[in-house]
Design a protein around this motif. Structure first.
Motif, PDB file in Angstrom:
ATOM      1  N   SER A  39       0.684  -1.116  -0.123  1.00  0.00           N
ATOM      2  CA  SER A  39      -0.010  -0.006   0.072  1.00  0.00           C
ATOM      3  C   SER A  39       0.857   1.369   0.056  1.00  0.00           C
ATOM      4  CB  SER A  39      -0.946   0.339   1.345  1.00  0.00           C
ATOM      5  OG  SER A  39      -1.718  -0.861   1.078  1.00  0.00           O
ATOM      6  N   VAL A  40       1.662   1.316   0.922  1.00  0.00           N
ATOM      7  CA  VAL A  40       2.629   2.326   0.991  1.00  0.00           C
ATOM      8  C   VAL A  40       3.365   2.657  -0.171  1.00  0.00           C
ATOM      9  CG1 VAL A  40       4.634   3.718   2.134  1.00  0.00           C
ATOM     10  CG2 VAL A  40       2.819   2.274   3.511  1.00  0.00           C
ATOM     11  N   ASP A  98       3.319   5.849  -2.724  1.00  0.00           N
ATOM     12  CA  ASP A  98       4.273   6.681  -3.141  1.00  0.00           C
ATOM     13  C   ASP A  98       4.392   6.809  -4.468  1.00  0.00           C
ATOM     14  OD1 ASP A  98       6.736   8.044  -2.236  1.00  0.00           O
ATOM     15  OD2 ASP A  98       7.856   6.382  -3.179  1.00  0.00           O
ATOM     16  N   GLN A  99       4.205   5.686  -5.314  1.00  0.00           N
ATOM     17  CA  GLN A  99       4.176   5.663  -6.787  1.00  0.00           C
ATOM     18  C   GLN A  99       3.116   6.987  -7.111  1.00  0.00           C
ATOM     19  OE1 GLN A  99       3.457   1.962  -8.069  1.00  0.00           O
ATOM     20  NE2 GLN A  99       5.518   1.268  -7.771  1.00  0.00           N
ATOM     21  N   MET A 100       1.749   6.788  -6.789  1.00  0.00           N
ATOM     22  CA  MET A 100       0.687   7.763  -7.078  1.00  0.00           C
ATOM     23  C   MET A 100       1.216   9.324  -6.939  1.00  0.00           C
ATOM     24  SD  MET A 100      -2.547   5.174  -5.486  1.00  0.00           S
ATOM     25  CE  MET A 100      -3.604   6.408  -6.017  1.00  0.00           C
ATOM     26  N   TRP A 142      10.941  -3.325   0.585  1.00  0.00           N
ATOM     27  CA  TRP A 142      11.567  -2.211  -0.376  1.00  0.00           C
ATOM     28  C   TRP A 142      12.781  -2.160  -0.833  1.00  0.00           C
ATOM     29  CZ3 TRP A 142       9.060   1.736   3.438  1.00  0.00           C
ATOM     30  CH2 TRP A 142       7.395   1.689   3.334  1.00  0.00           C
ATOM     31  N   ALA A 143      13.859  -2.982  -0.076  1.00  0.00           N
ATOM     32  CA  ALA A 143      15.247  -2.972  -0.391  1.00  0.00           C
ATOM     33  C   ALA A 143      15.567  -3.955  -1.058  1.00  0.00           C
ATOM     34  CB  ALA A 143      16.173  -2.761   0.866  1.00  0.00           C
ATOM     35  N   THR A 144      14.858  -5.010  -1.402  1.00  0.00           N
ATOM     36  CA  THR A 144      14.967  -6.255  -2.225  1.00  0.00           C
ATOM     37  C   THR A 144      15.035  -5.806  -3.681  1.00  0.00           C
ATOM     38  OG1 THR A 144      14.084  -7.766  -0.574  1.00  0.00           O
ATOM     39  CG2 THR A 144      14.409  -8.513  -2.767  1.00  0.00           C
ATOM     40  N   LYS A 173       7.613  -1.780  -6.190  1.00  0.00           N
ATOM     41  CA  LYS A 173       8.780  -0.855  -5.368  1.00  0.00           C
ATOM     42  C   LYS A 173       8.071   0.538  -5.223  1.00  0.00           C
ATOM     43  CE  LYS A 173      11.761  -4.294  -5.291  1.00  0.00           C
ATOM     44  NZ  LYS A 173      11.640  -4.916  -3.891  1.00  0.00           N
ATOM     45  N   PRO A 174       8.580   1.350  -4.228  1.00  0.00           N
ATOM     46  CA  PRO A 174       7.901   2.748  -4.142  1.00  0.00           C
ATOM     47  C   PRO A 174       8.827   3.386  -5.176  1.00  0.00           C
ATOM     48  CG  PRO A 174       9.665   2.154  -2.271  1.00  0.00           C
ATOM     49  CD  PRO A 174       9.307   0.796  -2.985  1.00  0.00           C
ATOM     50  N   GLU A 175       8.077   4.808  -5.559  1.00  0.00           N
ATOM     51  CA  GLU A 175       8.903   5.655  -6.331  1.00  0.00           C
ATOM     52  C   GLU A 175      10.423   6.095  -5.774  1.00  0.00           C
ATOM     53  OE1 GLU A 175       9.004   8.098  -9.807  1.00  0.00           O
ATOM     54  OE2 GLU A 175       7.753   6.474  -9.229  1.00  0.00           O
ATOM     55  N   GLN A 176      10.251   6.477  -4.695  1.00  0.00           N
ATOM     56  CA  GLN A 176      11.474   6.948  -4.159  1.00  0.00           C
ATOM     57  C   GLN A 176      12.318   5.514  -3.711  1.00  0.00           C
ATOM     58  OE1 GLN A 176      10.781  10.099  -0.880  1.00  0.00           O
ATOM     59  NE2 GLN A 176       8.897   9.085  -0.789  1.00  0.00           N
ATOM     60  N   ARG A 177      13.751   5.806  -4.027  1.00  0.00           N
ATOM     61  CA  ARG A 177      14.511   4.815  -3.924  1.00  0.00           C
ATOM     62  C   ARG A 177      15.689   5.304  -2.932  1.00  0.00           C
ATOM     63  NH1 ARG A 177      12.931   0.540  -3.810  1.00  0.00           N
ATOM     64  NH2 ARG A 177      14.727  -0.618  -4.682  1.00  0.00           N
TER      65      ARG A 177
END
Length: 313
Positions: A91-92, A96-98, A145-147, A170-174
């Motif tokens: 969800s998070v 983040d992508q949205m 998220w880190a994988t 994956k989230p947009e922020q890396r």
């Protein structure tokens, strides 16, 4: 010294629809605030009627992600008791992508037993077990998220087990959205923040106690050997007015006493509020979360944006 960043923090369980939150978030964006945050609760507190009823934190932020463009969006704090860690990570990441990469993930152990009973959510009686579950969830969410894409994620904990998760999306922020850990626990919380958090937040505490909590976390960060910097922040209730009458009116609207608010929050004229924020800055706070309890009073936000924020540098 880094400029103090002001963030709006709302408590929708006290009574707010999505449309109300949208008005506050867009006003905060237009007025130049750094972020819009909300609590993650499903039951009112105190004497509030809570109408029209609770709104889900991540559903709200998903909507705001598409209806705002600049302001950062987050939670103080998402409760570990409400959701399984795998679906929460999904969800998070999606929100983040949205949002184009504007999400910040505030995460806590959960504490309000009554809301769990009201909505059929299991609530471990032991604070130790709640903290253990919370710590494992942080391991899992940040691990997912880190994988790297194309690799699997497995976890074998005391409370949660994952087997070859694709760890998507994956989230947009890396490598991930910023993670916030908060509270004033003397040992476990600073260590957990040092291990996982990008920001450490102290809510509703006097300046001296906030400074002491910051120092404990600084020590934990140093002991952990991490090289990444930690952001330090505080949350305080806001009650600002152009004069004493306006301060009194705003205090009455939220059911609080002016003298109590001046002792325990950010209350008074713009100059008084600026001075109070400055004391938190001297203690090491880089961001201040302004708890706004009357969500119909957008003039309150404008007053602080025009007469407090410019004094903070």
């Amino acid at each position: 010294m880094e400029r103090m960043r002001l963030r709006i923090f709302t408590e929708p369980q006290q009574g707010a629809s999505y449309e109300t939150l949208l008005r506050v978030a867009t006003a905060a964006e237009d007025l130049g605030y750094d972020a819009f945050f909300r609590s993650d609760h499903f039951l009112r507190m105190g004497d509030a009627d809570g109408l029209p009823g609770p709104t889900d934190a991540w559903t709200t932020l998903a909507g705001l992600a598409r209806e705002t463009s600049r302001i950062r969006l987050g939670t103080l704090m998402t409760a570990a008791t409400f959701r399984y860690p795998g679906p929460l990570a999904v969800s998070v990441a999606q929100v983040d992508q949205m949002s184009g990469g504007r999400v910040e993930f505030g995460f806590g152990a959960g504490w309000y037993a009554e809301e769990h009973a009201a909505y059929g959510i299991p609530f471990p009686d032991s604070s130790r077990e709640r903290f253990e579950r919370y710590a494992e969830q942080l391991d899992i969410i940040t691990g997912l998220w880190a994988t790297p894409v194309g690799e699997g994620f497995s976890y074998d904990g005391s409370h949660y087990r994952l087997s070859e998760s694709p760890a998507l999306p994956k989230p947009e922020q890396r490598p991930r959205p910023p993670v916030l850990v908060g509270g004033t626990g003397p040992r476990r919380t600073p260590r957990l923040a040092a291990a996982h958090a990008d920001e450490y937040n102290v809510p509703f505490s006097p300046v001296a106690e906030t400074s002491a909590a910051f120092e404990r976390t600084r020590s934990a960060v140093a002991d952990s050997g991490r090289s990444e910097p930690m952001v330090y922040s505080a949350a305080q209730v806001l009650c600002c007015g152009r004069n004493d009458a306006e301060v009194s009116r705003r205090a009455e609207a939220i059911g609080r006493d002016v003298a109590e608010l001046k002792a325990n929050g950010l209350a008074g004229t713009p100059d008084e509020v600026t001075d109070r924020i400055g004391r938190f800055a001297e203690a090491g706070a880089q961001r201040m979360y302004l708890q706004v309890l009357d969500l119909s009073d957008l003039d309150h936000l404008e007053l602080v944006a025009t007469e407090v924020a410019p004094q903070l540098g």
